[in-house]
Motif scaffolding. Structure first.
Motif, PDB file in Angstrom:
ATOM      1  N   GLY A   1       0.814  -1.202   0.000  1.00 52.82           N
ATOM      2  CA  GLY A   1       0.000   0.000   0.000  1.00 52.82           C
ATOM      3  C   GLY A   1       0.849   1.254   0.000  1.00 52.82           C
ATOM      4  O   GLY A   1       2.054   1.217   0.218  1.00 52.82           O
TER       5      GLY A   1
ATOM      6  N   ALA B   1     -11.089   1.488   9.936  1.00 57.17           N
ATOM      7  CA  ALA B   1     -10.405   1.232   8.664  1.00 57.17           C
ATOM      8  C   ALA B   1     -11.306   1.554   7.482  1.00 57.17           C
ATOM      9  O   ALA B   1     -10.828   1.976   6.423  1.00 57.17           O
ATOM     10  CB  ALA B   1      -9.953  -0.231   8.597  1.00 57.17           C
TER      11      ALA B   1
ATOM     12  N   GLY C   1      -3.383   2.868   1.418  1.00 59.85           N
ATOM     13  CA  GLY C   1      -3.135   1.423   1.429  1.00 59.85           C
ATOM     14  C   GLY C   1      -2.278   1.001   2.600  1.00 59.85           C
ATOM     15  O   GLY C   1      -2.543  -0.027   3.245  1.00 59.85           O
TER      16      GLY C   1
ATOM     17  N   LEU D   1      -4.310   1.157   5.761  1.00 62.37           N
ATOM     18  CA  LEU D   1      -5.261   0.047   5.797  1.00 62.37           C
ATOM     19  C   LEU D   1      -4.576  -1.265   6.174  1.00 62.37           C
ATOM     20  O   LEU D   1      -5.115  -2.053   6.958  1.00 62.37           O
ATOM     21  CB  LEU D   1      -5.957  -0.097   4.441  1.00 62.37           C
ATOM     22  CG  LEU D   1      -7.109   0.868   4.154  1.00 62.37           C
ATOM     23  CD1 LEU D   1      -7.551   0.756   2.700  1.00 62.37           C
ATOM     24  CD2 LEU D   1      -8.284   0.617   5.080  1.00 62.37           C
ATOM     25  N   VAL D   2      -3.400  -1.509   5.611  1.00 63.96           N
ATOM     26  CA  VAL D   2      -2.655  -2.733   5.942  1.00 63.96           C
ATOM     27  C   VAL D   2      -2.391  -2.798   7.442  1.00 63.96           C
ATOM     28  O   VAL D   2      -2.632  -3.821   8.096  1.00 63.96           O
ATOM     29  CB  VAL D   2      -1.328  -2.804   5.161  1.00 63.96           C
ATOM     30  CG1 VAL D   2      -0.434  -3.917   5.710  1.00 63.96           C
ATOM     31  CG2 VAL D   2      -1.592  -3.055   3.683  1.00 63.96           C
TER      32      VAL D   2
ATOM     33  N   LEU E   1      -5.824  -3.077   9.486  1.00 64.10           N
ATOM     34  CA  LEU E   1      -6.464  -4.386   9.363  1.00 64.10           C
ATOM     35  C   LEU E   1      -5.648  -5.486  10.038  1.00 64.10           C
ATOM     36  O   LEU E   1      -6.207  -6.393  10.659  1.00 64.10           O
ATOM     37  CB  LEU E   1      -6.685  -4.724   7.886  1.00 64.10           C
ATOM     38  CG  LEU E   1      -7.705  -3.836   7.163  1.00 64.10           C
ATOM     39  CD1 LEU E   1      -7.766  -4.181   5.682  1.00 64.10           C
ATOM     40  CD2 LEU E   1      -9.081  -3.960   7.794  1.00 64.10           C
TER      41      LEU E   1
ATOM     42  N   SER F   1      -2.643  -7.264   3.357  1.00 62.47           N
ATOM     43  CA  SER F   1      -2.465  -6.623   2.050  1.00 62.47           C
ATOM     44  C   SER F   1      -3.546  -7.060   1.080  1.00 62.47           C
ATOM     45  O   SER F   1      -4.079  -6.249   0.314  1.00 62.47           O
ATOM     46  CB  SER F   1      -1.083  -6.968   1.474  1.00 62.47           C
ATOM     47  OG  SER F   1      -0.057  -6.342   2.202  1.00 62.47           O
TER      48      SER F   1
ATOM     49  N   THR G   1      -6.764  -5.428   2.086  1.00 61.21           N
ATOM     50  CA  THR G   1      -6.645  -4.004   1.789  1.00 61.21           C
ATOM     51  C   THR G   1      -6.955  -3.704   0.335  1.00 61.21           C
ATOM     52  O   THR G   1      -7.596  -2.685   0.028  1.00 61.21           O
ATOM     53  CB  THR G   1      -5.227  -3.508   2.135  1.00 61.21           C
ATOM     54  OG1 THR G   1      -5.076  -3.488   3.554  1.00 61.21           O
ATOM     55  CG2 THR G   1      -4.963  -2.112   1.581  1.00 61.21           C
TER      56      THR G   1
ATOM     57  N   ASN H   1      -9.534  -1.058  -0.785  1.00 66.09           N
ATOM     58  CA  ASN H   1      -9.000   0.101  -1.495  1.00 66.09           C
ATOM     59  C   ASN H   1      -9.660   0.312  -2.847  1.00 66.09           C
ATOM     60  O   ASN H   1      -9.816   1.455  -3.311  1.00 66.09           O
ATOM     61  CB  ASN H   1      -7.486  -0.059  -1.676  1.00 66.09           C
ATOM     62  CG  ASN H   1      -6.735   1.259  -1.560  1.00 66.09           C
ATOM     63  OD1 ASN H   1      -5.520   1.272  -1.595  1.00 66.09           O
ATOM     64  ND2 ASN H   1      -7.439   2.373  -1.460  1.00 66.09           N
TER      65      ASN H   1
END
Length: 259
Positions: A27, A147, A163, A166-167, A170, A182, A185, A189
């Motif tokens: 990300g 998230a 990204g 988010l990784v 999460l 990933s 994500t 995304n």
């Protein structure tokens, strides 16, 4: 397409390919692609740059999402629930993006990046292996709110680093290893990119022809990056994360204070 030289177009396409690869692995590809667009298109309003960045990113992110879902197991239902919340947050964020001054982007992104870097460096076991047992409803709800809606809003408003955030979010909330984080994500995304892109398209801010050319390179980079992450595992993803964040902090600091 705006009037850009072949050299500028070539550099933007290389940035798009690199961004696609980085985005697929860990990300944050927008932290490469957005600054490149800001430099390559200095006289355009920020909203046009942000909009074009989204139109390019959604292609590479979509390709990476397909690659991940074909080759690794993820909780697609949870990913889509988070993604819907993220799309709504992104749509809301994009509606405010026209008022953002590009001069505030660099210091804001640096602060967020340094926070991410500190978290990763001081948690060496973070994302190495998933937690045993099913994820509780409370954790799923937290992921949807934080998230999804929260980071989704940021993605529509600014975008770079979404990204990566988010990784980390999460992996921490849902207790996923970095490869699974990933993969999840990418699904989320795609939703955030589509939400923001819908608003930008409605506003007429997308440079579609430039985006189409860059998207080819972003797509290629995204597919290669996803395959490498799946093949090499969480240790590789974490290493790329640290290198990318450090490099970008140095680059942004140089642009802000020494350029």
């Amino acid at each position: 397409m705006p009037d850009v030289s072949l050299t500028t177009l070539a550099l933007l396409c290389l940035a798009a390919a690199a961004a696609g690869w980085i985005d697929a692995v860990v990300g944050g590809g927008g932290l490469v692609q957005l600054p490149a667009l800001l430099v390559g298109l200095p006289h355009l309003p920020t909203a046009y740059v942000l909009a074009t960045n989204k139109a390019v990113a959604v292609v590479g992110t979509g390709a990476a999402a397909v690659t991940y879902t074909r080759r690794t197991r993820i909780d697609l239902r949870t990913a889509l629930r988070i993604g819907v919340a993220a799309a709504l947050g992104s749509l809301a964020g994009a509606s405010f993006a026209a008022g953002i001054n590009s001069a505030v982007l660099r210091p804001l992104i640096m602060v967020v990046l340094l926070t991410v870097l500190g978290f990763v460096l001081f948690r060496p076991a973070f994302g190495a292996a998933p937690a045993a047992g099913p994820v509780s409803r409370r954790r799923v709800l937290t992921a949807i709110l934080l998230a999804g809606t929260g980071i989704g809003f940021y993605d529509g408003l600014l975008g770079p680093g979404t990204g990566t955030f988010l990784v980390i979010a999460l992996a921490a909330i849902l207790r996923l290893d970095l490869v699974a984080a990933s993969a999840t994500t990418k699904v989320v995304n795609v939703c955030t990119n589509l939400g923001a892109l819908a608003m930008f398209a409605y506003q007429g801010a997308v440079l579609w022809r430039l985006a189409a050319v860059m998207a080819v390179f972003n797509l290629t980079g995204g597919m290669i990056g996803a395959r490498m992450a799946l093949k090499r595992g969480s240790g590789f993803v974490r290493g790329v994360l640290v290198v990318v964040v450090v490099s970008l902090v140095v680059k942004l600091a140089d642009d802000q204070w020494f350029a």
